[in-house]
Design a protein around this motif. Sequence first.
Motif, mmCIF file in Angstrom:
data_model
loop_
_atom_site.group_PDB
_atom_site.id
_atom_site.type_symbol
_atom_site.label_atom_id
_atom_site.label_comp_id
_atom_site.label_asym_id
_atom_site.label_seq_id
_atom_site.Cartn_x
_atom_site.Cartn_y
_atom_site.Cartn_z
ATOM 1 N N TYR A 186 0.860 -1.180 0.000
ATOM 2 C CA TYR A 186 0.000 0.000 0.000
ATOM 3 C C TYR A 186 0.890 1.221 0.000
ATOM 4 N N ASP A 187 0.689 2.109 -0.968
ATOM 5 C CA ASP A 187 1.573 3.279 -1.024
ATOM 6 C C ASP A 187 0.989 4.426 -0.196
ATOM 7 N N VAL A 188 1.765 5.510 -0.115
ATOM 8 C CA VAL A 188 1.358 6.637 0.734
ATOM 9 C C VAL A 188 0.120 7.351 0.197
ATOM 10 N N ASP A 189 -0.248 7.058 -1.068
ATOM 11 C CA ASP A 189 -1.489 7.605 -1.616
ATOM 12 C C ASP A 189 -2.638 6.606 -1.447
ATOM 13 N N HIS A 190 -2.407 5.574 -0.626
ATOM 14 C CA HIS A 190 -3.421 4.554 -0.300
ATOM 15 C C HIS A 190 -3.847 3.729 -1.499
ATOM 16 N N ILE A 191 -2.935 3.506 -2.419
ATOM 17 C CA ILE A 191 -3.238 2.621 -3.551
ATOM 18 C C ILE A 191 -2.677 1.236 -3.242
ATOM 19 N N GLU A 192 -3.453 0.222 -3.589
ATOM 20 C CA GLU A 192 -3.055 -1.166 -3.321
ATOM 21 C C GLU A 192 -2.398 -1.780 -4.559
ATOM 22 N N TYR A 193 -1.339 -2.536 -4.336
ATOM 23 C CA TYR A 193 -0.655 -3.244 -5.427
ATOM 24 C C TYR A 193 -0.423 -4.699 -5.051
ATOM 25 N N VAL A 194 -0.514 -5.584 -6.040
ATOM 26 C CA VAL A 194 -0.029 -6.945 -5.829
ATOM 27 C C VAL A 194 1.483 -6.862 -5.948
ATOM 28 N N ASP A 195 2.188 -7.361 -4.926
ATOM 29 C CA ASP A 195 3.633 -7.153 -4.833
ATOM 30 C C ASP A 195 4.417 -8.308 -5.454
ATOM 31 N N TYR A 196 5.110 -8.023 -6.554
ATOM 32 C CA TYR A 196 5.994 -9.025 -7.163
ATOM 33 C C TYR A 196 7.471 -8.681 -6.953
ATOM 34 N N VAL A 197 7.734 -7.684 -6.105
ATOM 35 C CA VAL A 197 9.126 -7.360 -5.769
ATOM 36 C C VAL A 197 9.498 -8.048 -4.443
ATOM 37 N N LEU A 198 8.553 -8.017 -3.502
ATOM 38 C CA LEU A 198 8.742 -8.725 -2.224
ATOM 39 C C LEU A 198 10.094 -8.419 -1.585
ATOM 40 N N SER A 199 10.401 -7.110 -1.562
ATOM 41 C CA SER A 199 11.667 -6.641 -1.010
ATOM 42 C C SER A 199 12.868 -7.253 -1.747
ATOM 43 N N TRP A 200 12.650 -7.617 -3.008
ATOM 44 C CA TRP A 200 13.647 -8.253 -3.869
ATOM 45 C C TRP A 200 13.970 -9.677 -3.418
ATOM 46 N N GLY A 201 12.995 -10.315 -2.790
ATOM 47 C CA GLY A 201 13.148 -11.740 -2.476
ATOM 48 C C GLY A 201 12.896 -12.171 -1.039
ATOM 49 N N PRO A 202 13.264 -11.341 -0.051
ATOM 50 C CA PRO A 202 13.154 -11.802 1.335
ATOM 51 C C PRO A 202 11.752 -12.236 1.778
ATOM 52 N N MET A 203 10.693 -11.585 1.242
ATOM 53 C CA MET A 203 9.365 -11.845 1.780
ATOM 54 C C MET A 203 8.738 -13.086 1.132
ATOM 55 N N LEU A 204 9.432 -14.187 1.240
ATOM 56 C CA LEU A 204 8.987 -15.448 0.652
ATOM 57 C C LEU A 204 7.665 -15.914 1.243
ATOM 58 N N LEU A 205 7.412 -15.583 2.508
ATOM 59 C CA LEU A 205 6.143 -15.963 3.147
ATOM 60 C C LEU A 205 5.129 -14.828 3.071
ATOM 61 N N GLY A 206 5.378 -13.855 2.223
ATOM 62 C CA GLY A 206 4.489 -12.692 2.144
ATOM 63 C C GLY A 206 4.782 -11.733 3.292
ATOM 64 N N HIS A 207 4.059 -10.601 3.285
ATOM 65 C CA HIS A 207 4.282 -9.585 4.317
ATOM 66 C C HIS A 207 3.471 -9.904 5.571
ATOM 67 N N ARG A 208 4.032 -9.627 6.704
ATOM 68 C CA ARG A 208 3.366 -9.760 8.008
ATOM 69 C C ARG A 208 2.936 -11.199 8.275
ATOM 70 N N HIS A 209 3.772 -12.154 7.946
ATOM 71 C CA HIS A 209 3.431 -13.532 8.289
ATOM 72 C C HIS A 209 3.337 -13.627 9.811
ATOM 73 N N PRO A 210 2.244 -14.179 10.339
ATOM 74 C CA PRO A 210 2.035 -14.146 11.790
ATOM 75 C C PRO A 210 3.176 -14.768 12.605
#
Length: 451
Positions: free
Chosen positions: A70-94
Amino acid sequence: MVEATAETKSKDKQAKQSNGAGTPNHSRSAKLFERAKKVIPGGVNSPARACLSVESEPIFIERADGPYLYDVDHIEYVDYVLSWGPMLLGHRHPRLLEAAEQAIDNGTSYGAPCRAEVEIAELVCEMIPSVEMVRMVNSGTEACMSAVRVARAFTKRDTIIKFDGCYHGHADSFLVKAGSGLATLGIASSPGVPEAFTKETISLPYNDIDAVTKAFQEHKDKIAAVIVEPIVANSGLILPRDGFLEGLAEACKKHGALLIFDEVVTGFRVAKGGAQALFKIQPDLTCLGKALGGGFPIGAYGGRKDVMSLVAPLGSVYQAGTLSGNPVATAAGVAQLRVLKTEKPYGELKELTDKLAEGLRTMLKDVSCPATVASACGMLTVFFAAKEVTDFASAQKCDTQMFGKVWRGLLKEGIYWPPSQFEAAFLSTMHTKKLVDKTISAFEKAIKSAQ
Ligand SMILES: *Cc1c(COP(=O)(O)O)cnc(C)c1O
């Protein structure tokens, strides 16, 4: 796969789904970028984020959840960068959040050993059997730089072989034909790197085993190591030809050089044991980073015990770090590795990646767009070139203008794709079939309006 959509939506009532209707308003990002440019070179802390080659300005991110940004203009994106790889489990994995929060509660750094360091080292050695001993560092750059230092000390030789378009971080001796970041900006190597530092670096075409054989003949008894991305991520995704990696292993063995796999991207991503498990090759040393830490600054290098025993304080090769093995980063890493080890998400992730790759190939054919799609588990590149890309030279024949147009089209459709032709897109375990379908439709729309 975890369906994160519902929770995500209800949490941010303001989030707008960008569906291509009109031009999205990026005014808050634009304002931040103006401020950033005054105090940060180019307004970004890593050139890969600058969006220069796609003739755009960076989007500033406010938060991320599951497969979304979610960007600062509150637009939602499907993320294919994933911090350039680290977020293999997606963001905010519990599990990851829980581990990191617990660790923070106990203080953020000690400068003395802690339990999580032992646990993460044990997990790495267990999941990647060629790694018998491992040292934690803070980034992939440090991992590669240190692995080469140890290899040079072990072999008592100086020269290293790398491959055009492979990136091993920004240490001086690697900045020779180093792929994505530099290729995107049209920089062949880097000013500020003394020639003396790179004269011990031989850069050869990827997938060309004859060139390797020749180099070993020419530089007999001088080559300390061959360092390679077993699957290239930094020229866009390039798979090794059958026999290429085996050939490297053989040549190294024959000539007393060490084989270093830079698995900073592929480690824990393409298989539990990385690309070396996939291709059944045992390198002498392995470099890790990115998916090792689930978004915390972390890296690691490890391998044969006799080689790693040279590292101080056990041996005399100096390598140190104030924040190395940081309790929060290692706790998050332990959580991430445990999820990967127990849930084995690789079958599903591979299936999802294949679905995206196949869907894109069919669509590209349908719209008569000259492009090829390369993929491995959890990673993929669409090359806008008619011929298959097998090395850096063929990657550079891509139509980067076309890529830029398509990238801007995708952004309008709510897809955050890596902003360079020479990068791989990443998928997480939180991406879904529905999102993959949405992505293929977005590509189709973007390509049609670019044609
Ligand atoms: C990203 C990357 C590095 C460098 O890692 P940093 O954490 O950015 O320093 C090294 N090797 C490969 C293959 C990479 O993709």
